[in-house]
Design a protein around this motif. Structure first.
Motif, mmCIF file in Angstrom:
data_model
loop_
_atom_site.group_PDB
_atom_site.id
_atom_site.type_symbol
_atom_site.label_atom_id
_atom_site.label_comp_id
_atom_site.label_asym_id
_atom_site.label_seq_id
_atom_site.Cartn_x
_atom_site.Cartn_y
_atom_site.Cartn_z
ATOM 1 N N LEU A 18 0.969 -1.352 0.338
ATOM 2 C CA LEU A 18 -0.311 -0.275 -0.115
ATOM 3 C C LEU A 18 1.269 1.719 -0.182
ATOM 4 C CD1 LEU A 18 -2.269 -1.407 2.340
ATOM 5 C CD2 LEU A 18 -3.079 -0.627 0.319
ATOM 6 N N ARG A 19 2.133 1.229 0.731
ATOM 7 C CA ARG A 19 2.738 2.362 0.839
ATOM 8 C C ARG A 19 3.647 2.297 -1.226
ATOM 9 N NH1 ARG A 19 3.316 6.390 1.170
ATOM 10 N NH2 ARG A 19 4.622 7.862 1.925
ATOM 11 N N ALA A 20 3.642 0.939 -1.112
ATOM 12 C CA ALA A 20 4.178 1.283 -2.660
ATOM 13 C C ALA A 20 3.370 2.112 -3.552
ATOM 14 C CB ALA A 20 5.000 0.128 -2.986
ATOM 15 N N GLU A 21 2.187 2.135 -2.904
ATOM 16 C CA GLU A 21 0.832 2.965 -4.226
ATOM 17 C C GLU A 21 0.142 3.892 -3.689
ATOM 18 O OE1 GLU A 21 -1.895 0.016 -6.678
ATOM 19 O OE2 GLU A 21 0.052 0.937 -6.460
ATOM 20 N N GLY A 22 1.414 4.726 -3.088
ATOM 21 C CA GLY A 22 1.445 6.234 -2.158
ATOM 22 C C GLY A 22 0.154 6.119 -0.772
ATOM 23 N N VAL A 23 -0.530 5.081 -0.572
ATOM 24 C CA VAL A 23 -1.394 4.850 0.255
ATOM 25 C C VAL A 23 -0.619 5.211 1.855
ATOM 26 C CG1 VAL A 23 -3.681 3.541 1.864
ATOM 27 C CG2 VAL A 23 -2.714 2.761 -0.896
ATOM 28 N N GLU A 24 -1.320 6.414 2.421
ATOM 29 C CA GLU A 24 -0.423 7.324 3.922
ATOM 30 C C GLU A 24 -1.058 5.004 5.126
ATOM 31 O OE1 GLU A 24 1.433 8.955 4.647
ATOM 32 O OE2 GLU A 24 1.144 9.909 3.002
ATOM 33 N N ILE A 25 -0.516 4.903 5.262
ATOM 34 C CA ILE A 25 -0.012 3.416 6.764
ATOM 35 C C ILE A 25 0.285 3.758 8.169
ATOM 36 C CG2 ILE A 25 0.197 2.415 4.391
ATOM 37 C CD1 ILE A 25 3.334 1.028 6.183
ATOM 38 N N GLY A 26 0.299 4.658 7.931
ATOM 39 C CA GLY A 26 0.233 5.444 10.124
ATOM 40 C C GLY A 26 1.348 4.366 10.340
ATOM 41 N N ARG A 27 1.139 3.694 11.308
ATOM 42 C CA ARG A 27 2.642 2.820 12.303
ATOM 43 C C ARG A 27 2.404 1.422 11.649
ATOM 44 N NH1 ARG A 27 0.741 2.850 17.927
ATOM 45 N NH2 ARG A 27 2.876 1.715 18.241
ATOM 46 N N SER A 28 1.140 1.269 10.613
ATOM 47 C CA SER A 28 1.048 -0.113 10.753
ATOM 48 C C SER A 28 2.996 -0.773 9.911
ATOM 49 C CB SER A 28 0.598 -0.400 9.078
ATOM 50 O OG SER A 28 -0.873 0.679 9.511
ATOM 51 N N ARG A 29 2.837 -2.221 10.133
ATOM 52 C CA ARG A 29 4.181 -2.437 9.442
ATOM 53 C C ARG A 29 4.797 -2.463 7.803
ATOM 54 N NH1 ARG A 29 7.325 -6.912 11.726
ATOM 55 N NH2 ARG A 29 8.401 -8.045 9.878
ATOM 56 N N LEU A 30 6.319 -2.251 7.795
ATOM 57 C CA LEU A 30 6.428 -1.086 6.759
ATOM 58 C C LEU A 30 7.687 -2.073 7.020
ATOM 59 C CD1 LEU A 30 6.941 0.098 4.186
ATOM 60 C CD2 LEU A 30 7.734 2.403 5.695
ATOM 61 N N GLU A 31 8.243 -2.482 5.412
ATOM 62 C CA GLU A 31 9.826 -3.441 4.817
ATOM 63 C C GLU A 31 10.000 -1.748 4.194
ATOM 64 O OE1 GLU A 31 10.643 -7.372 4.469
ATOM 65 O OE2 GLU A 31 7.529 -7.120 5.027
#
Length: 310
Positions: free
Chosen positions: A142-155
């Motif tokens: 989702l982040r790669a698509e430009g969506v804000e993800i808050g504190r969600s898990r991110l690599e």
């Protein structure tokens, strides 16, 4: 027959435990992974194990992806070397969905990390009609698509890879469904979650797919000709974040028994067992890492080590 136990498989206790066995008796050795020679595939340790028997049967699919002494060292020394019934059934069930899945194939991916699933994704970009992505790994996509993800898990180091995989899927005509709504909270220990659509606030993290996403995923499974599911869609161990995985498991269970369905081992198997659906969702693999490796197109050392036609 009786069962004897021996603490040291390759040492004197192991030999003594096996020496006195009668017809129908069995000797159970201590977990071999406690021995440094096991993971190292030490030839002396493999030789000591091989000396305990006359033939070799591997029925441990869950360790067949590890090139360890008891998995590849012993069958190189002890012939005949054959696959047991469970291992044979695992390979048969997984091969069917990997090599000739009845279309349309739906691949459902979840779990915490994108990195674990990259080989599986790449392997199925040319085979799957739809790829459904949930769990912690969805937030990197989702982040790669430009969506804000808050504190969600991110690599963060896999953002480029996630973007590339999404582009390749579109070029190949594979529909990728990412979560459109989420069950969010401040953290996984929160007593309850709230459903949020689209962008996730900066003080919240996504801990399960939302009800609309779960409905879409279930609809895709209902239309599938074959299904592979690897990785829970949320923190299913906590009731506030279990609904997405439960809805998907129920959709799998509702399909006709003739529809090939494979549920990966590890957390995914624990998930369907927790919901009481393990006997209705198709083939539930006994191997987490092994099923991922096999479906991703890797040769399993433990299978390659066996004799032809085993």
């Amino acid at each position: 027959g009786g069962v004897r136990t021996a603490e040291d498989g390759g040492g004197e206790p192991g030999r003594e435990g096996v020496a006195g066995l009668g017809v129908g008796d069995a000797a159970l050795l201590e977990n071999l992974r406690f021995h440094p020679g096991e993971k190292a595939n030490d030839p002396d340790f493999a030789g000591a194990l091989a000396a305990l028997g006359d033939l070799y049967v591997n029925d441990a699919f869950g360790t067949a992806h590890r090139a360890h002494a008891s998995v590849v060292g012993v069958p190189a020394l002890l012939r005949p070397a054959a696959a047991g019934r469970l291992l044979t059934e695992e390979i048969r069930a997984l091969s069917r969905v990997r090599d000739e899945p009845p279309p349309p194939l739906v691949l459902v991916l979840g779990g915490a990390k994108v990195s674990d699933k990259i080989p599986l994704l790449e392997s199925f970009l040319g085979k799957a009609a739809r790829i459904l992505v949930g769990g912690g790994m969805a937030y990197t996509f989702l982040r790669a698509e430009g969506v804000e993800i808050g504190r969600s898990r991110l690599e963060p180091d896999l953002l480029d890879t996630a973007g590339r995989l999404l582009r390749e899927a579109r070029v190949r005509g594979v529909e990728v469904l990412l979560p459109a709504d989420h069950v969010c909270a401040a953290g996984p220990e929160a007593p309850e979650g709230e459903v949020i659509e689209g962008a996730i606030p900066e003080d919240r993290m996504g801990l399960d797919v939302g009800p609309e996403t779960a409905r879409r995923f279930a609809a895709a499974v209902a239309e599938a000709g074959s299904v592979i599911w690897n990785g829970p869609l949320g923190v299913f161990e906590r009731e506030p974040f279990a609904a997405g995985s439960r809805v998907l498991a129920e959709a799998l269970a509702a399909r006709d028994a003739g529809v090939p369905r494979v549920v990966g081992g590890g957390d995914t198997a624990a998930c369907v067992e927790a919901f009481g659906l393990a006997d209705r969702v198709g083939h539930v693999s006994t191997g987490g890492g092994a099923s991922l490796a096999f479906l991703g197109g890797k040769e399993l050392p433990g299978v390659a080590a066996l004799g032809e036609g085993s």
